[in-house]
Design an enzyme around this catalytic site. Structure first.
Site, PDB file in Angstrom:
ATOM      1  N   GLY A  10     -18.585 -23.550 -15.073  1.00 15.79           N
ATOM      2  CA  GLY A  10     -19.190 -24.246 -16.206  1.00 15.79           C
ATOM      3  C   GLY A  10     -19.553 -25.676 -15.860  1.00 15.79           C
ATOM      4  O   GLY A  10     -19.310 -26.145 -14.740  1.00 15.79           O
ATOM      5  N   THR A  35     -20.929 -17.685 -19.716  1.00 13.05           N
ATOM      6  CA  THR A  35     -21.760 -18.875 -19.971  1.00 13.05           C
ATOM      7  C   THR A  35     -21.811 -19.806 -18.755  1.00 13.05           C
ATOM      8  O   THR A  35     -22.677 -20.661 -18.687  1.00 13.05           O
ATOM      9  CB  THR A  35     -21.259 -19.682 -21.204  1.00 13.05           C
ATOM     10  N   GLY A  36     -20.913 -19.639 -17.818  1.00 13.37           N
ATOM     11  CA  GLY A  36     -20.963 -20.432 -16.579  1.00 13.37           C
ATOM     12  C   GLY A  36     -22.038 -19.877 -15.658  1.00 13.37           C
ATOM     13  O   GLY A  36     -22.508 -18.759 -15.845  1.00 13.37           O
ATOM     14  N   VAL A  57     -10.843 -14.382 -18.445  1.00 14.33           N
ATOM     15  CA  VAL A  57      -9.465 -14.853 -18.682  1.00 14.33           C
ATOM     16  C   VAL A  57      -8.794 -14.151 -19.860  1.00 14.33           C
ATOM     17  O   VAL A  57      -7.576 -14.194 -19.991  1.00 14.33           O
ATOM     18  CB  VAL A  57      -9.397 -16.392 -18.901  1.00 14.33           C
ATOM     19  N   ILE A  61      -5.316 -13.059 -15.594  1.00 16.43           N
ATOM     20  CA  ILE A  61      -5.713 -14.000 -14.544  1.00 16.43           C
ATOM     21  C   ILE A  61      -4.824 -13.728 -13.337  1.00 16.43           C
ATOM     22  O   ILE A  61      -3.661 -14.149 -13.317  1.00 16.43           O
ATOM     23  CB  ILE A  61      -5.586 -15.465 -15.007  1.00 16.43           C
ATOM     24  N   ASN A  99      -2.894 -16.122 -21.229  1.00 16.94           N
ATOM     25  CA  ASN A  99      -2.874 -15.723 -19.819  1.00 16.94           C
ATOM     26  C   ASN A  99      -2.752 -16.931 -18.884  1.00 16.94           C
ATOM     27  O   ASN A  99      -2.062 -16.870 -17.866  1.00 16.94           O
ATOM     28  CB  ASN A  99      -4.127 -14.912 -19.484  1.00 16.94           C
ATOM     29  N   GLY A 102       0.774 -17.907 -19.102  1.00 18.81           N
ATOM     30  CA  GLY A 102       1.582 -16.909 -18.405  1.00 18.81           C
ATOM     31  C   GLY A 102       1.507 -17.097 -16.899  1.00 18.81           C
ATOM     32  O   GLY A 102       2.525 -17.040 -16.195  1.00 18.81           O
ATOM     33  N   TYR A 145     -14.453 -21.503 -32.849  1.00 20.48           N
ATOM     34  CA  TYR A 145     -14.159 -22.441 -31.755  1.00 20.48           C
ATOM     35  C   TYR A 145     -13.036 -23.405 -32.160  1.00 20.48           C
ATOM     36  O   TYR A 145     -12.055 -23.560 -31.447  1.00 20.48           O
ATOM     37  CB  TYR A 145     -15.430 -23.204 -31.381  1.00 20.48           C
ATOM     38  N   ARG A 186     -27.413 -27.927 -27.102  1.00 26.66           N
ATOM     39  CA  ARG A 186     -26.809 -29.206 -27.459  1.00 26.66           C
ATOM     40  C   ARG A 186     -27.868 -30.286 -27.504  1.00 26.66           C
ATOM     41  O   ARG A 186     -28.964 -30.145 -26.968  1.00 26.66           O
ATOM     42  CB  ARG A 186     -25.740 -29.590 -26.459  1.00 26.66           C
TER      43      ARG A 186
END
Ligand code: UDP
Length: 318
Positions: A10, A35-36, A57, A61, A99, A102, A145, A186
């Site tokens: 990203g 999105t990356g 993720v 992971i 994750n 973790g 979000y 944006r």
């Protein structure tokens, strides 16, 4: 150190990876590429201290070997992503953070959660201090979000208290710079794109809403300082120089030397009216403050955007 960066492909993640590699660390980048973009990491292909894992993720992971630090940067984050991936954004904030925590617990690593100024919602306290609990519409158009990040903070503190994971929480305010997605909707990519083409620049509402824009190098410096500090409470990182969106549009037109007119379009729902970080905590606890002024930052960003927009325009239409 051996450092995991989720969301490595990203905008922020890839700049962070560059900084960490520059400091001599080994970096494992994780990204789903939803999105990356791999283009953001293309220059690292030959770098033997960088490893890339394409993984979501929200599932698991998996990283072999020792890990000292985890920067959990992964999440779609632009308002244009909100209606497109609402459920996924909830999952990234909840399951993705679970994750990442973790993984950190299993490896005995320190984890930094990339949280956001959106936890303050449409703030009623200005500028925003970390002690402010926020003003979020829990079912609004940004709620997936905002609430996902709020939950991510709660989960992070819970792991910190119950499982003794060493954690950091950064609340990131509006950030800009090279590699921002051209089409992420944006304000800065939109304005630069329109300005380059001398097309009308669309201001949502009357442009009196404010934001405070931080240049990406400053932001990344704040992330690294926070990670290496002993501060386990949330810290705002952002540039406190506040500007109205109308002034921001005028600045961009002027820097670019564009002939664009400024026009008004309807304001999206739940668009925060004002946003500006109080950075006292970052200043006093991290010795951090932004160094790159808007004019300089916009000029640097413009060089990158100009090149990419022209390359995009030159591609044959499909
Ligand atoms: N905005 C605008 N024109 C655009 C895109 C955004 O006037 O083409 C406004 C938007 O309504 C908001 C501000 O610019 O008030 C910042 O928007 P952005 O999506 O960059 O970030 P966020 O709202 O998440 O801070």
């Amino acid at each position: 150190m051996r450092i995991v960066v989720t969301g490595a492909a990203g905008f922020l993640g890839s700049h962070l990876v560059d900084r960490l590699l520059g400091e001599g660390h080994e970096v494992v980048g994780v990204d789903s590429l939803i999105t990356g973009s791999p283009v953001n990491l293309a220059h690292l292909r030959e770098n033997r201290r960088f490893h890339f894992i394409q993984a979501d993720v929200t599932r698991y992971i998996g990283v072999n070997g020792a890990v000292d630090r985890v920067f959990h940067m992964a999440s779609p984050a632009s308002p244009k992503d909100f209606p497109r991936y609402p459920v996924h954004i909830c999952k990234v904030g909840a399951l993705g953070t679970l994750n990442a925590l973790g993984l950190s617990k299993a490896k005995g690593a320190r984890m930094l959660l990339a949280s956001t100024s959106e936890v303050y919602g449409d703030p009623q306290v200005h500028p925003q201090v970390e002690g402010y609990w926020g003003h979020v519409n829990p079912i609004g158009e940004r709620s997936m979000y905002d609430e996902a990040k709020r939950f991510a903070e709660a989960l992070t503190m819970s792991y910190h208290h119950q499982n003794h994971v060493d954690t950091r929480i950064v609340r990131i305010f509006n950030t800009y710079g090279p590699r921002m997605r051209l089409d992420d909707g944006r304000v800065l990519p939109n304005f630069m794109r329109s300005a380059l083409r001398d097309e009308p620049i669309a201001i949502y509402g009357d442009g009196s809403q404010t934001r405070s824009f931080c240049y990406v190098d400053d932001l990344v410096d704040g992330l690294v300082r926070l990670m290496e500090s002993g501060v386990d409470e949330p810290v705002n990182i952002g540039n406190p120089e506040e500007v109205t969106i109308l002034e921001f549009a005028r600045e961009i037109v002027e820097i670019i030397g564009s002939r664009s007119r400024i026009v008004n379009e309807p304001l999206p729902k739940d668009d925060p009216v004002r946003r500006r970080p109080d950075i006292t905590r970052a200043r006093t606890l991290l010795g951090w403050e932004p160094r790159v002024g808007r004019r300089e930052g916009l000029t640097r960003t413009w060089e990158d955007f100009r090149r990419r927009i022209l390359a995009e325009d030159a591609k044959p239409a499909r």
